[in-house]
Design a protein around this motif. Structure first.
Motif, short mmCIF file in Angstrom:
data_model
loop_
_atom_site.label_atom_id
_atom_site.label_comp_id
_atom_site.label_asym_id
_atom_site.label_seq_id
_atom_site.Cartn_x
_atom_site.Cartn_y
_atom_site.Cartn_z
N GLN A 191 40.69 37.71 31.77
CA GLN A 191 40.04 38.67 31.33
C GLN A 191 38.22 39.18 31.84
N PRO A 192 38.54 40.79 32.56
CA PRO A 192 39.82 41.97 32.29
C PRO A 192 39.92 41.94 33.75
N THR A 193 41.25 42.32 33.27
CA THR A 193 42.50 42.76 34.92
C THR A 193 42.00 44.33 35.27
N LEU A 194 41.04 45.05 35.18
CA LEU A 194 41.23 45.91 35.32
C LEU A 194 41.14 46.31 37.34
N SER A 195 41.67 47.47 37.88
CA SER A 195 41.17 47.90 39.23
C SER A 195 40.97 48.87 39.79
N THR A 196 40.55 48.58 40.71
CA THR A 196 39.28 49.91 40.81
C THR A 196 40.43 51.15 40.60
N GLU A 197 41.21 51.72 40.79
CA GLU A 197 42.46 52.54 41.09
C GLU A 197 42.19 52.91 39.43
N GLU A 198 42.52 51.92 38.91
CA GLU A 198 42.24 52.08 37.39
C GLU A 198 41.28 53.12 36.61
N LEU A 199 39.75 52.20 37.47
CA LEU A 199 38.64 52.29 37.27
C LEU A 199 38.38 54.57 37.13
N ALA A 200 38.96 54.69 38.61
CA ALA A 200 39.23 55.78 39.68
C ALA A 200 39.48 56.60 38.16
N ARG A 201 39.39 56.74 36.89
CA ARG A 201 40.29 57.47 35.59
C ARG A 201 39.69 57.69 34.62
N VAL A 202 38.32 56.65 35.43
CA VAL A 202 37.19 57.15 34.40
C VAL A 202 36.68 58.48 34.52
N ALA A 203 37.06 59.16 33.01
CA ALA A 203 36.47 60.52 33.46
C ALA A 203 35.07 60.77 32.93
N ALA A 204 34.03 59.82 31.50
CA ALA A 204 32.96 59.96 31.16
C ALA A 204 31.95 59.93 32.27
N PRO A 205 30.66 60.29 32.75
CA PRO A 205 29.66 60.53 33.35
C PRO A 205 29.00 59.20 32.45
N THR A 206 29.22 58.34 33.68
CA THR A 206 28.63 56.62 33.51
C THR A 206 27.93 56.72 34.64
N LEU A 207 27.20 55.55 33.56
CA LEU A 207 25.72 54.83 34.07
C LEU A 207 25.51 53.07 34.49
N VAL A 208 26.16 52.19 34.82
CA VAL A 208 26.08 50.97 35.32
C VAL A 208 24.40 50.44 36.06
N VAL A 209 24.63 49.11 34.67
CA VAL A 209 22.79 48.85 34.61
C VAL A 209 23.31 47.64 34.78
N VAL A 210 22.10 47.13 36.02
CA VAL A 210 22.28 45.55 35.81
C VAL A 210 21.39 45.08 36.10
N GLY A 211 20.76 43.67 36.13
CA GLY A 211 19.57 43.33 36.54
C GLY A 211 19.39 42.35 38.04
N ASP A 212 18.52 42.15 38.32
CA ASP A 212 18.67 41.73 39.91
C ASP A 212 19.43 40.63 40.04
N ASP A 213 18.66 39.95 39.16
CA ASP A 213 19.77 38.07 39.16
C ASP A 213 20.43 38.36 38.30
N ASP A 214 21.57 39.23 38.21
CA ASP A 214 22.54 38.81 36.72
C ASP A 214 23.13 37.68 37.30
N LEU A 215 24.47 37.42 36.05
CA LEU A 215 25.31 36.44 36.31
C LEU A 215 26.34 37.38 37.09
N VAL A 216 26.63 38.23 36.98
CA VAL A 216 27.51 39.09 37.34
C VAL A 216 26.71 39.27 38.75
N THR A 217 27.89 39.58 39.68
CA THR A 217 27.23 39.61 41.10
C THR A 217 26.96 40.86 41.72
N LEU A 218 25.53 41.42 42.64
CA LEU A 218 26.02 42.78 43.17
C LEU A 218 26.68 43.37 43.37
N GLU A 219 27.66 42.65 44.14
CA GLU A 219 28.90 42.75 45.20
C GLU A 219 29.46 43.34 44.42
N HIS A 220 29.85 42.50 43.35
CA HIS A 220 30.86 43.02 42.05
C HIS A 220 30.50 44.90 41.57
#
Length: 265
Positions: free
Chosen positions: A176-205
């Motif tokens: 998990q999670p198993t969200l798709s980009t199509e589902e994420l396109a329905r997020v209506a709240a103004p959203t800020l995405v923050v990440v460290g430049d050496d995060d364990l989640v890839t920058l591509e993701h």
């Protein structure tokens, strides 16, 4: 000050402080509210801050069965409705960011703005820079010692329940999670995405997450890892407060945010 809220899914520990528009801080996996220590005072100077500890984390007991992000999102919806009592800003770090996304999708009426830090929308096996690290996350692993100590100090389930919780969290990350980009396109709240430049989640993701959420903003914090709120608290605090305070994004040369051309007959 802390107290328990008797929510339908789990008796949930939370803390609150400050005054103003409500802001809910959602901690990361294996974490407790202590990990917000470098940010909460400054955030509470501008907002009424609520800090719930999710099921099987901190002072909140475990619940029988596996852990799931959707169950924790349901708990968060109940928390906002029952304790906060009005729509709130959500700031989620890591697993808390996943929960914030799910709440924003399920109950857009409850989410004013969102900040997601080091969050992912697909399982760790698809987005971690080193998925093999999951195999090393055994309950007695040295890398988990910090989190084990946080848990053992306050859990109502007893220190010997740690191996159960550790296994549940890692199992959740694998599938998990198993969200798709199509589902994420329905997020209506103004959203800020923050990440460290050496995060364990890839920058591509992370970039895919940013691109999928309409009108979102992206901040890559230099010299930081997955624990960027601990490493760069001043930078994260400024990013969060600026995002929550702004009415709209205005730039001189918009591309992604440029208004679509008027359609002609």
């Amino acid at each position: 000050m802390g107290d328990y809220a008797d929510l339908p899914g789990v008796r949930t520990w939370y803390e609150s402080e400050g005054a103003g528009d409500p802001l809910v801080l959602l901690h990361g996996g294996f974490c407790t509210n202590d990990t917000w220590g470098a940010l909460r005072t400054d955030l509470a100077a501008a907002h009424r801050v609520f800090l719930p500890e999710r099921r099987a984390h901190g002072h909140t007991p475990d619940v029988e069965g596996p852990l799931s992000y959707r169950a924790m999102a349901d708990d968060t919806v109940d928390f906002v409705e029952t304790v906060v009592g009005e729509p709130a800003h959500l700031v989620g770090w890591s697993d808390g960011g996943v929960v914030a996304l799910l709440v924003a999708l399920a109950r857009p009426d409850l989410v004013r703005k969102a900040v997601v830090i080091g969050a992912n929308f697909r399982p760790a096996t698809e987005c971690f820079a080193e998925p093999a690290m999951l195999d090393a996350m055994t309950p007695d692993a040295e890398d988990l010692a910090f989190f084990r100590e946080l848990y053992e100090a306050v859990t109502p389930d007893g220190a010997d329940h740690w191996p159960v919780v550790a296994a549940k969290v890692v199992d959740m990350w694998r599938t998990q999670p198993t969200l798709s980009t199509e589902e994420l396109a329905r997020v209506a709240a103004p959203t800020l995405v923050v990440v460290g430049d050496d995060d364990l989640v890839t920058l591509e993701h992370t970039t895919a997450l940013y691109r999928a959420i309409p009108g979102s903003q992206l901040a890559v914090v230099p010299g930081a890892s997955h624990v960027v709120p601990l490493e760069k608290p001043d930078a994260v605090k400024r990013l969060v407060l600026d995002h929550l305070a702004q009415d709209a994004v205005e730039t001189m040369m918009p591309v992604r945010r440029a208004a679509a051309p008027a359609r002609t007959a």
